[in-house]
Design an enzyme around this catalytic site. Sequence first.
Site, PDB file in Angstrom:
ATOM      1  N   TYR A 133       0.885  -1.514  -0.032  1.00 50.12           N
ATOM      2  CA  TYR A 133      -0.089  -0.299   0.404  1.00 50.12           C
ATOM      3  C   TYR A 133       0.764   1.402   0.088  1.00 50.12           C
ATOM      4  O   TYR A 133       1.433   1.676   0.572  1.00 50.12           O
ATOM      5  CB  TYR A 133      -1.174  -0.374   1.064  1.00 50.12           C
ATOM      6  CG  TYR A 133      -1.966   0.973   1.749  1.00 50.12           C
ATOM      7  CD1 TYR A 133      -2.179   1.783   0.697  1.00 50.12           C
ATOM      8  CD2 TYR A 133      -2.295   1.436   2.278  1.00 50.12           C
ATOM      9  CE1 TYR A 133      -3.197   2.831   0.290  1.00 50.12           C
ATOM     10  CE2 TYR A 133      -3.676   2.834   2.713  1.00 50.12           C
ATOM     11  CZ  TYR A 133      -3.785   3.339   1.415  1.00 50.12           C
ATOM     12  OH  TYR A 133      -4.958   3.781   1.726  1.00 50.12           O
ATOM     13  N   LYS A 161      -1.223  -1.487  -4.280  1.00 56.04           N
ATOM     14  CA  LYS A 161      -2.061  -0.346  -4.201  1.00 56.04           C
ATOM     15  C   LYS A 161      -1.550   0.934  -4.337  1.00 56.04           C
ATOM     16  O   LYS A 161      -0.973   1.786  -3.289  1.00 56.04           O
ATOM     17  CB  LYS A 161      -3.268  -0.334  -2.688  1.00 56.04           C
ATOM     18  CG  LYS A 161      -4.082   0.647  -2.931  1.00 56.04           C
ATOM     19  CD  LYS A 161      -5.041   0.687  -1.842  1.00 56.04           C
ATOM     20  CE  LYS A 161      -5.032   2.202  -1.055  1.00 56.04           C
ATOM     21  NZ  LYS A 161      -6.117   3.209  -1.269  1.00 56.04           N
TER      22      LYS A 161
HETATM   23  O1  NGF Z   1      -8.394   8.188   1.793  1.00 53.46           O
HETATM   24  C1  NGF Z   1      -7.795   7.938   1.030  1.00 53.46           C
HETATM   25  C2  NGF Z   1      -6.552   9.001   1.707  1.00 53.46           C
HETATM   26  N1  NGF Z   1      -7.507   7.680   0.070  1.00 53.46           N
HETATM   27  C3  NGF Z   1      -8.583   7.114  -0.906  1.00 53.46           C
HETATM   28  C4  NGF Z   1      -7.895   5.113  -0.372  1.00 53.46           C
HETATM   29  O2  NGF Z   1      -6.705   5.655  -1.584  1.00 53.46           O
HETATM   30  C5  NGF Z   1      -7.227   5.198   0.187  1.00 53.46           C
HETATM   31  C6  NGF Z   1      -9.335   7.917  -1.838  1.00 53.46           C
HETATM   32  O3  NGF Z   1     -10.267   7.136  -2.352  1.00 53.46           O
HETATM   33  C7  NGF Z   1      -8.740   4.638   1.254  1.00 53.46           C
HETATM   34  O4  NGF Z   1      -9.643   4.748   0.860  1.00 53.46           O
HETATM   35  C8  NGF Z   1      -7.890   3.156   1.639  1.00 53.46           C
HETATM   36  O5  NGF Z   1      -6.745   3.155   2.457  1.00 53.46           O
HETATM   37  O6  NGF Z   1      -9.307   2.953   2.951  1.00 53.46           O
HETATM   38  C9  NGF Z   1      -9.263   9.277  -1.738  1.00 53.46           C
HETATM   39  O7  NGF Z   1     -10.443   8.659  -1.185  1.00 53.46           O
HETATM   40  C10 NGF Z   1     -10.784   9.071  -2.702  1.00 53.46           C
HETATM   41  O8  NGF Z   1      -9.699   9.783  -3.970  1.00 53.46           O
HETATM   42  C11 NGF Z   1     -10.868  10.592  -2.881  1.00 53.46           C
HETATM   43  O9  NGF Z   1      -9.325  11.332  -3.113  1.00 53.46           O
HETATM   44  O10 NGF Z   1      -5.799   9.755   0.840  1.00 53.46           O
END
Ligand code: NGF
Length: 289
Positions: A133, A161
């Site tokens: 990740y 990821k």
């Molecule tokens: O929430 C984040 C923080 N990133 C998420 C995702 O990359 C990681 C992304 O979906 C994630 O959700 C997790 O590890 O649970 C963003 O929320 C989205 O693109 C909006 O910016 O960076």
Amino acid sequence: MKGIFSALLVPFDESGDIKEQGLREIIRQNIDKQKVDGLYVNGSSGENFMMSTEQKKEVFRIVSEENKGKVKLIAQVGSINLNEAVALGKYATDLGYDSLSAVTPFYYKFSFDEIKYYYETIINETKNNMIIYAIPALTGISMSLDQFEALFQNENVIGVKFTDGNFYLLERLRKKYPNKLIYSGFDEMLIYGAISGIDGAIGSTFNINGKRAKQILTLCQEDQVSKAYEIQHITNDLIERILDLGLYQTLKEILKITGIDAGVCKKPFEAFNFEKRAEVKKLVSTFNL
Ligand code: NGF
């Protein structure tokens, strides 16, 4: 293990305890309504780094129970407490999770050798597969192509990821490792990853907008990029408002408006600003969520 994976949201009550029934509803929303291909459990969107070890285990257990083998499950077990990462990895492996994933260790400026040791230890102790990740904006760890190469030498490292906007690095990784799984991580940039040949995407907004994400990925795979752009534009109109209103709080508010007991975010995250509820209701109807 390909396709759209929701980074699962976890509902908490005001004391920071998990709302089990609400969690089950969010799982069902993802599987039955958003029709995701899998769930990424206990990532950033699950507020994982603010939970106790017991809470993390509880989430792994409830997801496995409610899923009943329907979609693929990835368990994010990363922690700068390596003993905890191993214990969680063993727990999720015993529950039958399809792969583990672990965020690069953060806070201390770990050397690459230390990062490599961390992944090898989790893999050796759990005998499960691992998805790296990489999220440099939150961890401060930006790995080079050579460093990914060193991690990918381990055959249990099945992919990454990639929550990063470095699409040159993504292209280099894709060319060099056609058989490793690459998931994009920024939902608002999904199309760029999809054009570069990613295998899937993992994101928070898929909890409420997974169907559009699936369309973007599929259209790019079918070389229908301009159609995919149309959907990405709609998606980004939505994500832009969600980010302005507060990411996880607004995602939970959207779920609540659609009848799901999505609880609140764990403190010290701020509460959702209720003055904005009418705007969120409008998002739900405008974007047909
Ligand atoms: O929430 C984040 C923080 N990133 C998420 C995702 O990359 C990681 C992304 O979906 C994630 O959700 C997790 O590890 O649970 C963003 O929320 C989205 O693109 C909006 O910016 O960076």
